[in-house]
Design a protein around this motif. Structure first.
Motif, short mmCIF file in Angstrom:
data_model
loop_
_atom_site.label_atom_id
_atom_site.label_comp_id
_atom_site.label_asym_id
_atom_site.label_seq_id
_atom_site.Cartn_x
_atom_site.Cartn_y
_atom_site.Cartn_z
N GLN A 134 0.89 -1.19 0.16
CA GLN A 134 -0.07 0.02 0.03
C GLN A 134 0.87 1.29 -0.11
OE1 GLN A 134 -3.39 0.12 -0.25
NE2 GLN A 134 -3.17 -2.14 -0.39
N LEU A 135 2.14 1.00 0.43
CA LEU A 135 3.13 2.23 0.59
C LEU A 135 4.29 2.08 -0.39
CD1 LEU A 135 3.93 5.06 1.74
CD2 LEU A 135 5.09 3.69 3.27
N LYS A 136 4.32 3.10 -1.30
CA LYS A 136 5.53 2.95 -2.28
C LYS A 136 6.13 4.27 -2.14
CE LYS A 136 3.20 -0.29 -5.45
NZ LYS A 136 2.28 -0.84 -4.62
N ILE A 137 7.57 4.23 -2.24
CA ILE A 137 8.34 5.13 -2.06
C ILE A 137 9.35 5.11 -3.27
CG2 ILE A 137 10.05 6.44 -0.61
CD1 ILE A 137 9.15 4.88 1.83
N ASN A 138 9.12 6.34 -4.02
CA ASN A 138 10.27 6.30 -5.15
C ASN A 138 11.39 7.27 -4.89
OD1 ASN A 138 11.35 7.22 -7.67
ND2 ASN A 138 9.43 6.38 -8.86
N LEU A 139 12.59 6.64 -4.81
CA LEU A 139 13.73 7.35 -4.35
C LEU A 139 14.33 8.14 -5.54
CD1 LEU A 139 15.42 4.45 -2.37
CD2 LEU A 139 14.04 6.29 -1.43
N ALA A 140 14.28 7.92 -6.48
CA ALA A 140 14.85 8.65 -7.77
C ALA A 140 14.09 9.96 -7.92
CB ALA A 140 14.75 7.90 -9.09
N GLN A 141 12.64 9.91 -7.73
CA GLN A 141 11.74 11.11 -7.98
C GLN A 141 11.48 11.57 -6.81
OE1 GLN A 141 8.71 9.82 -10.53
NE2 GLN A 141 9.97 9.15 -12.24
N ARG A 142 11.57 11.03 -5.39
CA ARG A 142 11.06 11.58 -4.35
C ARG A 142 9.83 11.78 -4.19
NH1 ARG A 142 15.58 12.67 -1.00
NH2 ARG A 142 14.22 14.10 0.25
N LYS A 143 9.06 10.66 -4.53
CA LYS A 143 7.71 10.62 -4.41
C LYS A 143 7.10 9.53 -3.77
CE LYS A 143 7.11 12.85 -9.08
NZ LYS A 143 6.42 12.71 -10.41
N VAL A 144 5.94 9.74 -2.97
CA VAL A 144 5.51 8.65 -2.19
C VAL A 144 4.05 8.52 -2.46
CG1 VAL A 144 4.70 8.22 0.36
CG2 VAL A 144 6.91 9.36 -0.11
N TYR A 145 3.59 7.34 -2.64
CA TYR A 145 2.36 6.83 -2.89
C TYR A 145 1.59 6.03 -1.88
CZ TYR A 145 3.40 8.67 -7.48
OH TYR A 145 3.99 9.43 -8.67
N LEU A 146 0.57 6.42 -1.35
CA LEU A 146 -0.31 5.52 -0.53
C LEU A 146 -1.57 5.21 -0.95
CD1 LEU A 146 -0.32 4.37 2.50
CD2 LEU A 146 -1.57 6.54 3.21
N GLN A 147 -1.78 3.69 -0.92
CA GLN A 147 -3.04 3.25 -1.62
C GLN A 147 -3.27 3.97 -3.17
OE1 GLN A 147 -6.09 4.04 1.19
NE2 GLN A 147 -5.42 2.00 2.53
N GLY A 148 -2.11 3.94 -4.04
CA GLY A 148 -2.23 4.35 -5.21
C GLY A 148 -2.39 5.92 -5.29
N LYS A 149 -2.31 6.56 -4.03
CA LYS A 149 -2.57 8.24 -4.48
C LYS A 149 -1.27 8.85 -3.83
CE LYS A 149 -7.50 8.26 -3.55
NZ LYS A 149 -8.73 8.71 -2.80
N LYS A 150 -0.91 9.74 -4.60
CA LYS A 150 0.39 10.41 -4.29
C LYS A 150 0.21 11.48 -3.10
CE LYS A 150 3.69 13.79 -6.39
NZ LYS A 150 4.20 14.78 -7.08
N VAL A 151 1.31 11.34 -2.10
CA VAL A 151 1.11 12.08 -0.85
C VAL A 151 2.44 13.25 -1.15
CG1 VAL A 151 1.27 12.11 1.64
CG2 VAL A 151 0.34 10.07 0.23
N GLU A 152 2.05 14.49 -0.94
CA GLU A 152 2.98 15.34 -0.90
C GLU A 152 3.73 15.64 0.54
OE1 GLU A 152 4.01 16.89 -3.34
OE2 GLU A 152 2.35 16.50 -4.70
N PHE A 153 4.94 15.69 0.39
CA PHE A 153 5.98 15.72 1.56
C PHE A 153 6.97 16.72 1.46
CE2 PHE A 153 4.57 11.18 1.96
CZ PHE A 153 4.25 11.22 3.32
N THR A 154 7.46 17.44 2.40
CA THR A 154 8.57 18.34 2.49
C THR A 154 9.92 17.39 2.24
OG1 THR A 154 8.85 18.51 4.78
CG2 THR A 154 7.17 20.11 3.89
N PRO A 155 10.96 18.22 1.83
CA PRO A 155 12.03 17.26 1.93
C PRO A 155 12.48 16.95 3.33
CG PRO A 155 12.38 19.28 0.61
CD PRO A 155 11.04 19.33 1.32
N GLN A 156 12.18 17.39 4.25
CA GLN A 156 12.58 17.03 5.75
C GLN A 156 11.75 15.79 5.96
OE1 GLN A 156 11.84 20.11 4.89
NE2 GLN A 156 13.91 21.09 5.10
N GLU A 157 10.49 15.79 5.56
CA GLU A 157 9.53 14.78 6.03
C GLU A 157 9.78 13.50 5.03
OE1 GLU A 157 5.64 17.69 6.80
OE2 GLU A 157 5.86 16.62 4.94
#
Length: 248
Positions: A134-157
């Motif tokens: 359910q949780l995917k973390i794309n390290l190259a693009q620094r993107k996070v998806y939860l249940q298929g939906k993108k979640v916005e994070f600050t660089p620190q988060e």
């Protein structure tokens, strides 16, 4: 392991050329830049590379740039500097450098340091995508998806979430989380609590009763990977029984 890309950021054109020549002779792929501004567009892509960084560049703060690389890319960093005092070396390492080499240095020592750092790419073998169902973390693009939906994070988060994910469910103390996520804020442990609260607001169904980012008493925090695995298993459609398949 000669397929590793190396980016040299060195203000001295003669040294920059010399280092590049020796690295190319050793079959490394090499890019050269004379300033941070020249190099940054190539490094923002987030590729796994080894950065040779001159600590004494005139166009910007090398330590700040080193910290930016450490937090926002998966690169390893070899810092070069004419300053060899213990305080300077400690400052470079705290900023995120993986190794520190004082000028002037011999080319054999330089190449040995590069080879040692290169081996870490083999040993760590960092994936570009952390997939926990359910949780995917794309390290190259620094993107996070939860249940298929993108979640916005600050660089620190993002950095904090990445450190929690890397721990593979093991609880880490506030000090260890701080050391790994933001080494420059090593004296402010409350920074962790503030950002954990922010992560919970964005990831938890009920942030007041968190299940994904758990507090472990007298230790710190952990990412509940078991919960993600259970939710992922529940979301997989069950195969039809023989009776159901005939009805369809």
């Amino acid at each position: 392991m000669k397929s590793i890309s190396i980016h040299i950021i060195e203000g001295n054109p003669h040294l920059r050329s010399l280092l590049g020549w020796h690295l190319q002779q050793a079959k490394f792929s090499v890019r050269r830049s004379g300033s941070i501004q020249q190099a940054k567009p190539f490094l923002e892509a987030g590729q796994l590379i080894l950065v040779i960084l001159d600590a004494d560049l005139s166009d910007g703060e090398s330590l700040e740039f080193c910290y930016w690389l450490h937090c926002y890319s998966q690169s390893l960093i070899l810092m070069l500097s004419a300053r060899g005092a213990e305080s300077d070396i400690v400052a470079g390492l705290k900023a995120g450098a993986d190794d520190y080499l004082v000028k002037p240095f011999g080319m054999r020592e330089f190449m040995a340091r590069v080879e040692a750092l290169s081996r870490r790419f083999r040993e760590v073998n960092v994936p570009l995508l952390l997939d926990y169902g359910q949780l995917k973390i794309n390290l190259a693009q620094r993107k996070v998806y939860l249940q298929g939906k993108k979640v916005e994070f600050t660089p620190q988060e993002f950095s904090l979430l990445y450190v929690l994910a890397q721990a593979q469910g093991i609880a880490l103390s506030r000090l260890e989380l701080l050391r790994r996520a933001w080494p420059e804020a090593i004296d402010n442990l409350r920074t962790i609590d503030t950002h954990i609260l922010s992560l919970r607001k964005k990831l938890e169904i009920n942030p007041k009763q968190p299940q994904l980012i758990q507090t472990v008493r007298n230790v710190g925090y952990r990412l509940n990977l078991e919960l993600l695995q259970q939710e992922s298993a529940r979301s997989i459609p069950k195969p039809l029984s023989l009776h159901e398949s005939k009805l369809s």
